[in-house]
Motif scaffolding. Sequence first.
Motif, short mmCIF file in Angstrom:
data_model
loop_
_atom_site.label_atom_id
_atom_site.label_comp_id
_atom_site.label_asym_id
_atom_site.label_seq_id
_atom_site.Cartn_x
_atom_site.Cartn_y
_atom_site.Cartn_z
N VAL A 56 0.80 -1.23 0.00
CA VAL A 56 0.00 0.00 0.00
C VAL A 56 0.83 1.28 0.00
O VAL A 56 0.45 2.27 -0.62
CB VAL A 56 -1.03 0.05 1.16
CG1 VAL A 56 -2.12 -0.97 0.93
CG2 VAL A 56 -0.37 -0.11 2.51
N ASP A 57 1.99 1.27 0.69
CA ASP A 57 2.76 2.51 0.68
C ASP A 57 3.45 2.74 -0.67
O ASP A 57 3.77 3.86 -1.06
CB ASP A 57 3.77 2.59 1.84
CG ASP A 57 4.73 1.42 1.91
OD1 ASP A 57 4.57 0.45 1.13
OD2 ASP A 57 5.65 1.46 2.75
N GLU A 58 3.64 1.66 -1.43
CA GLU A 58 4.28 1.76 -2.74
C GLU A 58 3.30 2.21 -3.83
O GLU A 58 3.63 3.05 -4.66
CB GLU A 58 4.85 0.40 -3.14
CG GLU A 58 5.94 -0.12 -2.21
CD GLU A 58 7.33 0.34 -2.62
OE1 GLU A 58 7.48 0.89 -3.72
OE2 GLU A 58 8.27 0.15 -1.81
N CYS A 59 2.12 1.58 -3.86
CA CYS A 59 1.22 1.84 -5.00
C CYS A 59 -0.26 1.80 -4.63
O CYS A 59 -1.11 1.68 -5.51
CB CYS A 59 1.51 0.87 -6.14
SG CYS A 59 1.26 -0.87 -5.72
N SER A 61 13.56 2.06 -2.58
CA SER A 61 12.40 1.56 -1.84
C SER A 61 12.74 1.32 -0.37
O SER A 61 13.31 2.18 0.30
CB SER A 61 11.86 0.31 -2.54
OG SER A 61 10.82 -0.29 -1.85
N ASP A 62 12.42 0.13 0.15
CA ASP A 62 12.61 -0.17 1.58
C ASP A 62 14.04 -0.51 1.96
O ASP A 62 14.34 -0.66 3.16
CB ASP A 62 11.72 -1.35 1.98
CG ASP A 62 10.25 -1.10 1.78
OD1 ASP A 62 9.82 0.04 1.93
OD2 ASP A 62 9.54 -2.07 1.45
N LEU A 63 14.89 -0.67 0.97
CA LEU A 63 16.29 -0.92 1.30
C LEU A 63 16.81 0.33 2.05
O LEU A 63 16.46 1.45 1.70
CB LEU A 63 17.08 -1.13 0.00
CG LEU A 63 18.36 -1.92 0.07
CD1 LEU A 63 18.16 -3.29 0.69
CD2 LEU A 63 18.93 -2.06 -1.35
N ALA A 76 15.82 6.46 -0.21
CA ALA A 76 15.12 5.52 0.67
C ALA A 76 13.68 5.96 0.91
O ALA A 76 13.40 7.14 1.14
CB ALA A 76 15.85 5.43 2.01
N MET A 77 12.78 4.98 0.91
CA MET A 77 11.38 5.27 1.20
C MET A 77 11.16 5.65 2.67
O MET A 77 10.32 6.48 2.99
CB MET A 77 10.50 4.06 0.87
CG MET A 77 9.03 4.29 1.22
SD MET A 77 8.04 2.81 1.11
CE MET A 77 6.97 3.20 -0.24
N HIS A 78 11.88 5.01 3.56
CA HIS A 78 11.70 5.25 5.00
C HIS A 78 13.04 5.74 5.57
O HIS A 78 13.99 4.96 5.68
CB HIS A 78 11.28 3.97 5.71
CG HIS A 78 10.09 3.29 5.08
ND1 HIS A 78 8.80 3.76 5.21
CD2 HIS A 78 10.00 2.18 4.29
CE1 HIS A 78 7.97 2.97 4.54
NE2 HIS A 78 8.67 2.01 3.98
N GLY A 79 13.09 7.01 5.94
CA GLY A 79 14.31 7.56 6.50
C GLY A 79 15.05 8.44 5.50
O GLY A 79 14.48 8.89 4.50
FE FE2 Z 1 7.87 0.76 2.36
#
Ligand code: FE2
Length: 246
Positions: A72-75, A153-155, A214-217
Amino acid sequence: MARIDEIATDLYRISIHMPQIDLQFNHFLVKDDQPLLFHTGMRRMFPEVRDAVATLIDPASLRWIGWSHFEVDECGALNQWLDIAPQAQPICTEVGALVNIQDFANRPPRALHPDEAIETGRHRYRLVPTPHLPHGWDAGMLFDERERILLCSDLFHQVGDLEPVTSGDVVGRFSDAIVAYQANPVLMDYMPFTRETRTLLKRLAALQPKLLVAMHGSSFSGDGAAALDAAADVMERHLGVPSAQR
Ligand SMILES: [Fe+2]
Ligand SMILES: [Fe+2]
């Protein structure tokens, strides 16, 4: 309230921090002749992300909408974006198109072959398929070949409300996040370490990225290859060994 920062030429980070889980959700707009949005955000975040995008471009002018993997956070808000941007087309991996997007999206996606690129104007984004990295069969990443920027992304997931870009120890923060999630009975096993994980990370390192987005951070500015190599060690240490043997 979304925070907007230009983290590289034409690349805008639209960040929303969710205090309940102390996590940023970052969406990236490439402001170019053919604007590209990477990460649609969740459906419930759509109004906030749309309003942030509207301070940069007319959202109706979006041409490309990309992400890494089906989540959901991606698309999640893909169809809401397609509703307001008549020229916009989803771009994803061939697996992503086949198993999710041809059915999920209200308009057909463009499935990119491995290493196929789209031109946005000043930038050229190459698709790098990365199955199960960070997670998801359909996962892929986009690489800006001219600026050497990897949208990953989440990496390099990091917890907290963090600065847009750092040259600091992003691998250490990533390691801390994995350790914290592994200790959580709900969030554990966030990412797999498969027999291909190290090979995929080496392939990404060979791109010699200067910025890891990065998606988070925080995004990481510096020696991206070294960070990706170090990430492989971190992932193997925390995720590559059965928990009973750690
Ligand atoms: Fe994510
Ligand atoms: Fe994810």
